[in-house]
Design an enzyme around this catalytic site. Sequence first.
Site, mmCIF file in Angstrom:
data_model
loop_
_atom_site.group_PDB
_atom_site.id
_atom_site.type_symbol
_atom_site.label_atom_id
_atom_site.label_comp_id
_atom_site.label_asym_id
_atom_site.label_seq_id
_atom_site.Cartn_x
_atom_site.Cartn_y
_atom_site.Cartn_z
ATOM 1 N N CYS A 2 0.823 -1.197 0.000
ATOM 2 C CA CYS A 2 0.000 0.000 0.000
ATOM 3 C C CYS A 2 0.861 1.251 0.000
ATOM 4 O O CYS A 2 2.076 1.199 -0.109
ATOM 5 C CB CYS A 2 -0.922 -0.014 1.216
ATOM 6 N N ARG A 50 -4.820 1.029 0.053
ATOM 7 C CA ARG A 50 -4.591 -0.393 0.279
ATOM 8 C C ARG A 50 -4.628 -1.228 -0.992
ATOM 9 O O ARG A 50 -5.553 -1.095 -1.799
ATOM 10 C CB ARG A 50 -5.650 -0.934 1.255
ATOM 11 N N LEU A 51 -3.623 -2.076 -1.126
ATOM 12 C CA LEU A 51 -3.644 -3.182 -2.083
ATOM 13 C C LEU A 51 -3.886 -4.435 -1.252
ATOM 14 O O LEU A 51 -3.015 -4.882 -0.504
ATOM 15 C CB LEU A 51 -2.325 -3.286 -2.844
ATOM 16 N N GLU A 77 4.809 -6.457 4.218
ATOM 17 C CA GLU A 77 4.364 -7.789 4.613
ATOM 18 C C GLU A 77 5.278 -8.293 5.726
ATOM 19 O O GLU A 77 6.504 -8.266 5.586
ATOM 20 C CB GLU A 77 4.428 -8.781 3.440
ATOM 21 N N ASP A 100 -1.489 -9.126 9.221
ATOM 22 C CA ASP A 100 -0.170 -8.871 9.786
ATOM 23 C C ASP A 100 -0.074 -7.464 10.356
ATOM 24 O O ASP A 100 0.783 -7.178 11.199
ATOM 25 C CB ASP A 100 0.923 -9.122 8.748
ATOM 26 N N ILE A 291 9.670 -10.744 -20.267
ATOM 27 C CA ILE A 291 9.515 -9.970 -21.489
ATOM 28 C C ILE A 291 10.615 -10.368 -22.471
ATOM 29 O O ILE A 291 11.733 -10.701 -22.081
ATOM 30 C CB ILE A 291 9.542 -8.451 -21.245
ATOM 31 N N SER A 363 10.645 -12.037 -6.894
ATOM 32 C CA SER A 363 11.746 -11.656 -7.786
ATOM 33 C C SER A 363 13.067 -12.184 -7.232
ATOM 34 O O SER A 363 13.151 -12.605 -6.075
ATOM 35 C CB SER A 363 11.821 -10.132 -7.938
ATOM 36 N N GLY A 364 14.101 -12.116 -8.054
ATOM 37 C CA GLY A 364 15.431 -12.576 -7.648
ATOM 38 C C GLY A 364 16.362 -11.458 -7.249
ATOM 39 O O GLY A 364 17.582 -11.674 -7.172
#
Length: 631
Positions: A2, A50-51, A77, A100, A291, A363-364
Amino acid sequence: MCGIVGIFDTRGQRDIDPALVRRMNATQRHRGPDEDDVYTEPGMAFGHTRLSVIDIAAGQQPLSNEDGSITVCYNGEIYNYRELTAQLKELGHTFKTKSDTEVIVHAWEEWGVDCVHHFRGMFAFGLFDRNRRQLFLARDRLGVKPMFYTLLPDGFLAFGSELKSLRALPNLPRAIDPCAVEEYFAYGYIPEPRTIYKSAYKLSPGFRLLQNVGQPLAQPEQFWDVPFKLDTAITMQDAEEELITRLREAVKIRLVAEVPLGAFLSGGVDSSAVVAMMAGLADGPVNTCSIAFNDKKYDESEYAQQVARQYQTDHYTETVDTDDYALLDTLSHLYDEPYADSSAIPTYRVCQLARKRVTVALSGDGGDENLAGYRRYRFAMAEHSVRGRIPSALRKPVFGTLGRLYPKADWAPRVFRAKSTFEALSRDLVEGYFHGVSIMTDAMRQQLFSDGFRTQLQGYKAIDVMRRHEQQAPTDDPLSLIQYLDMKTYLPGDILTKVDRASMAHALEVRVPLLDHKLVEWISSLPPDMKLRGGEGKYIFKKALEKHLPHDILYRRKQGFAVPLESWFRGPLKERVREALLGPLLADTGIFNKKFLHEMVEMHQSGRRDYSAPIWTTLMFEAFLRKEMNG
């Protein structure tokens, strides 16, 4: 995930206009399109967009404890929230949600400022304790989530997830910080804790700030650092096995979500490793995306396809035009201050693609800093080895003098370019590394800036950022030290900034298991020669992954996202470059040497020199100024 904003009265309990908080909130609507809310009381206000990812039904913010005396506004998170919830319930705390977020208010009640030591995850939050009249700000250990703040002239302390939220404040002083300009043209971004404005700051990764009413602006306090305490007893075989175990666990705790979840898959080592771990943990096929570029010189999609086939992922690829320069002005809006990593363009596109199918993507990012994966580490160690054979009492005076006297000859065959060799030998490790990562060298910035602007700098140099971190570094091992410098500068200032803004522009949450702080701590304890050996970066990582990934994925030359700046500036963006760099906007700032700007453009566009990186850096600065004037 968010966007958060807040205003706190450091002088008392004055009323705060809710409309102002809503305006701040609205600037970050892209970060949380699902819900938004504002909370105000005398002396304090929070705003939140908020997401929804965890506890979609009941996890609304701002959120308070049972009696409303503690309120939190949070972005991120906390992956161990279930364990913390159980622990806090045993200590007598009552929970009304399964989110959380609520863990934070009860952790504050139980542990105060030390609550941050209990959180495992990515976070940036503001917490208000009404009874103590305190505002507490905190940012996660590695800086995955951003936090900006300012003390306004009227005594209100304001904060937000993005700098644009502070720019919504009508009384924010907007004077540009000359030191930030010097840093930007060296690094290509503005390292923590500066912003482009003198009046605003970034809260640095692993820092917290406790502000009391009636007190001057508090100084941020560090609560965590990468330890680099070596475990020299561990064997290679044990380290390989433990690395996979720890990586799998870091991935596993990031798979909790009530929305579609997937991963970026570039075909590089790091993203492929994350997908391999996910495939072994998921019940069904992993959602992956990448991509492809229409120019094969920049395209790595075939390697991503190879990993997708091996793990039978639900893979989605979209081809984008290599000449994707239409995003230039979009980037200046996303990043709010000058930012010159051109890979932000393909990063924006891959986030846009991922959001079509998932709300959360792993992701890395972080593997290169953690495990010495960048080629520049290899070069820095080779250079440092040569320097080590020359007594330091001789190195600086002898080779420094030769470097100054020897003529510059970039046009000559490499064997005759001794000036740069002499200069390199005269530097110490940090000077050498700084020179290697700089977009524009010290000498070039001297030419770029006007006499008047250099006077404003009062001798300040961008290398001072690295010197500050060098003094605080918990290690004196050469490789570990430059890894540490990157973790304090390049990782939060460039990599994580790029991913946060690009992903949140599309309301996509990105999680980074390779930056799990417990994993980072353990990797930092490994002997340096397990990370860089025989010129091979990420040595132990690749050895540990040989059972999981093909040889050509692990050991091919690293490519990464790139865009053809050199040809853009001689072709489709030729006039844009001339208008921006030679136009009145940059000239009127008094910052630049107009003669050098003209020389840089002419030399590049004639094909005599490749100034693509400095030109892009200056172009993005001009785009920021233009937006600033129009704003």
